[in-house]
Each structure stands twice: as structure tokens, then as C-alpha cells.
Enzyme design. Structure first.
Site, PDB file in Angstrom:
ATOM      1  N   LYS A 176      -6.615  20.381   3.194  1.00 21.85           N
ATOM      2  CA  LYS A 176      -7.309  19.860   1.878  1.00 21.85           C
ATOM      3  C   LYS A 176      -8.810  19.909   1.927  1.00 21.85           C
ATOM      4  O   LYS A 176      -9.368  20.016   2.996  1.00 21.85           O
ATOM      5  CB  LYS A 176      -6.884  18.127   1.947  1.00 21.85           C
ATOM      6  CG  LYS A 176      -5.437  17.864   1.890  1.00 21.85           C
ATOM      7  CD  LYS A 176      -5.207  16.480   1.641  1.00 21.85           C
ATOM      8  CE  LYS A 176      -5.666  15.595   3.133  1.00 21.85           C
ATOM      9  NZ  LYS A 176      -5.011  14.140   3.250  1.00 21.85           N
ATOM     10  N   THR A 208     -10.980   7.263  -5.477  1.00 20.39           N
ATOM     11  CA  THR A 208     -10.321   8.314  -4.568  1.00 20.39           C
ATOM     12  C   THR A 208      -9.531   7.385  -3.652  1.00 20.39           C
ATOM     13  O   THR A 208      -8.931   8.357  -2.790  1.00 20.39           O
ATOM     14  CB  THR A 208     -11.338   9.272  -4.033  1.00 20.39           C
ATOM     15  OG1 THR A 208     -12.232   8.684  -3.197  1.00 20.39           O
ATOM     16  CG2 THR A 208     -11.895  10.195  -5.226  1.00 20.39           C
ATOM     17  N   GLY A 210      -6.654   6.348  -1.085  1.00 20.04           N
ATOM     18  CA  GLY A 210      -5.520   6.535  -1.107  1.00 20.04           C
ATOM     19  C   GLY A 210      -4.945   7.875  -1.692  1.00 20.04           C
ATOM     20  O   GLY A 210      -3.612   8.213  -1.882  1.00 20.04           O
ATOM     21  N   THR A 211      -5.777   8.923  -1.940  1.00 21.00           N
ATOM     22  CA  THR A 211      -5.459  10.263  -2.158  1.00 21.00           C
ATOM     23  C   THR A 211      -4.626  10.983  -1.218  1.00 21.00           C
ATOM     24  O   THR A 211      -3.695  11.705  -1.548  1.00 21.00           O
ATOM     25  CB  THR A 211      -6.789  11.069  -2.806  1.00 21.00           C
ATOM     26  OG1 THR A 211      -7.793  10.828  -1.518  1.00 21.00           O
ATOM     27  CG2 THR A 211      -7.356  10.499  -3.872  1.00 21.00           C
ATOM     28  N   GLY A 212      -5.237  10.745  -0.045  1.00 24.43           N
ATOM     29  CA  GLY A 212      -4.447  11.526   1.191  1.00 24.43           C
ATOM     30  C   GLY A 212      -2.963  10.935   1.261  1.00 24.43           C
ATOM     31  O   GLY A 212      -2.124  11.719   1.402  1.00 24.43           O
ATOM     32  N   CYS A 213      -2.856   9.694   1.329  1.00 27.15           N
ATOM     33  CA  CYS A 213      -1.410   8.785   1.341  1.00 27.15           C
ATOM     34  C   CYS A 213      -0.497   9.740   0.341  1.00 27.15           C
ATOM     35  O   CYS A 213       0.521   9.782   0.805  1.00 27.15           O
ATOM     36  CB  CYS A 213      -1.650   7.495   1.250  1.00 27.15           C
ATOM     37  SG  CYS A 213      -2.810   6.632   2.765  1.00 27.15           S
TER      38      CYS A 213
END
Length: 267
Positions: A176, A208, A210-213
């Protein structure tokens, strides 16, 4: 949205603010047309301003949750998030070995507000036990640097570090690019067969959380529905991008995305 109801077992921590963790995972998987089941690894006390408490679930309870799901409902993909410590990593590795479902591993280490969600001594455990079990590994730049010791400051660095993670045993790596400077954000999907890039304009927002989850869960949903890896990642990437653009502006810190933006026809 796929017409196939894939089953996703999510092994991760709970976020009381609803923006990340299990809550974001369930919303994402559901919105993309798959079925979400869970094994909760920890209960966190948090909101958009940060994490003020982490309460791990006993490892035997986590294993029992996963076993209950797998023995009855089953899973077409597994997504892991916050694991916390070495003992939890070891138990989750055993869970992954008990099923043929592909695993999307999000190597969660630090919350958006800066709180540690993985014990320092557990980084080696993630490197040695989770990466080799990953059908898809989804690190951000700081996580990739912690796992490899290599800095990630450019697109070329993303490629170089992604290749290093493939050598550690991951079958695919989605590097990412949100932490890499620039007005465009590029994520790079690397496999032994080559690479695919996903690029869009940088959205300048504090919302932003929780974008990874969300991205990892969206990828798991696609894999559970039988989508090819590149197509699953492309759909996930587009879903997260729109969820960021439609963020409702909640809270005084790093606010959540709008996971249900499609119900409102986008914004």
C-alpha cells in the site's frame, strides 16, 4: 458485487468506535455481498481520537470461536487483523493450517492514532508464522519496513520491499502506498508472475480510520467469491477509495469511512 455468497472468517480485534477492526470488516464483507463470521482477538476501547484500552481475549477462546465457525459454517477465505502478541500469532497460525481457505493477512501493528496493537516481540512471529501462510499480505509502508528492515519512501521501494516479502513466503503482496509522498497514491500487487498497480488521486482528509482493515476485508470478500486475485484487489481498491471520498465526518480525530456509501448511491 458478485452473485456468489462467499464465506469470510475474520480473526481480528473489536473497535468500539466502529471505524476499524471487526466492525469495519463485517460492514465491508457484507456490502460486497459475502458472508462475515468472526473470531475476536481483543476488545479495544477507542474512538476517532485514539485507543485508551486493549483487552485481549484468551487464546483458547479465540481458537474455539474459529473452530465453531469452521466446523459448521465453513470459510472460503480468512482475513486476519489485530493479533496482539506471540501466543495469539501462534494460535492463529494453527487455525490457518486447519483449513484450505486462502488467508488475507493484514499485519496490523499500530492504530491510526499511534497506539501499538502488536507487541514488539511479536513482529518476528508475524514474519515467521503469518507471512508464509498468506495468500495475500497487505502491509502499509511502516509495517513493511518493520517486517523487512527496508525503508519504503517511493514506488521503487514499494516494489523492492514487496519482492522481499514474497521471498519470506507470501504468495502475493499488496504494497500500500498511502504513506508514500505524492499527489497520487499507488498500491502495487506483486506475485511471482509479475505486478499490477492501482493508482488514484490522493484524498486529503483526516477521515482515514480503518482503511487498512477495510481494504484487506474487501480483498478477502472477493477471494471468497471466487474472483481472480487481480480482480478482487481492483474491486476492493475502488470500494475503499469511494468509502474515503464519502466519509461522513464523524468524530474529532481520525474519522471512519462510509462503508455503506453504495446504499446511498455514492456521494
Amino acid at each position: 458485487m458478485s452473485e456468489t455468497l462467499g464465506r469470510v472468517l475474520i480473526i481480528a480485534g473489536s473497535d468500539s468506535g466502529g471505524g476499524a477492526g471487526i466492525q469495519a470488516d463485517i460492514k465491508t464483507v457484507t456490502m460486497l455481498g459475502a458472508y462475515a463470521a468472526t473470531a475476536i482477538t481483543a476488545v479495544t476501547v477507542q474512538n476517532t481520537l485514539g485507543v485508551t484500552g486493549v483487552h485481549p481475549i484468551p487464546v483458547e477462546v479465540v481458537a474455539a470461536q474459529a473452530r465453531a465457525v469452521l466446523d459448521d459454517i465453513g470459510a472460503d477465505a480468512i482475513k486476519t487483523g489485530m493479533l496482539g502478541d506471540v501466543a495469539m500469532v501462534r494460535v492463529v497460525a494453527d487455525i490457518l493450517d486447519s483449513t484450505s481457505a486462502p488467508a488475507v493477512i493484514d499485519p496490523v501493528m499500530v492504530a491510526k492514532g499511534g497506539s501499538n496493537l502488536l507487541a514488539p516481540e511479536a513482529v518476528d512471529a508475524v514474519r515467521n508464522m503469518m507471512i508464509p501462510r498468506a495468500a495475500l499480505l497487505t502491509p502499509n509502508a511502516p509495517e513493511a519496513q518493520a517486517l523487512t528492515g527496508l525503508a519504503v519512501e517511493s514506488l521503487d521501494d514499494q516494489r523492492r520491499v514487496g519482492e522481499a516479502l514474497l521471498k519470506l513466503g507470501a504468495r502475493a503482496v499488496l504494497m500500500k502506498g498511502g504513506h508514500v509522498p505524492g499527489e497520487t497514491v499507488t498500491d502495487v500487487l506483486l506475485t511471482p508472475q509479475g505486478e499490477t498497480t492501482y493508482e488514484g488521486e490522493r484524498i486529503h482528509t483526516r477521515h482515514t480510520h480503518g482503511t487498512g482493515c477495510t481494504l484487506a476485508s474487501a480483498c478477502a470478500a472477493g477471494l471468497s467469491q471466487g474472483l481472480p486475485l487481480t480482480e478482487a484487489v481492483a474491486r476492493a481498491w475502488a470500494y475503499v477509495h469511494e468509502a474515503m471520498r464519502a466519509a461522513p465526518g464523524l468524530g474529532g480525530g481520525h474519522g471512519p469511512l462510509d462503508h455503506a456509501w453504495a446504499l446511498r448511491g455514492g456521494k
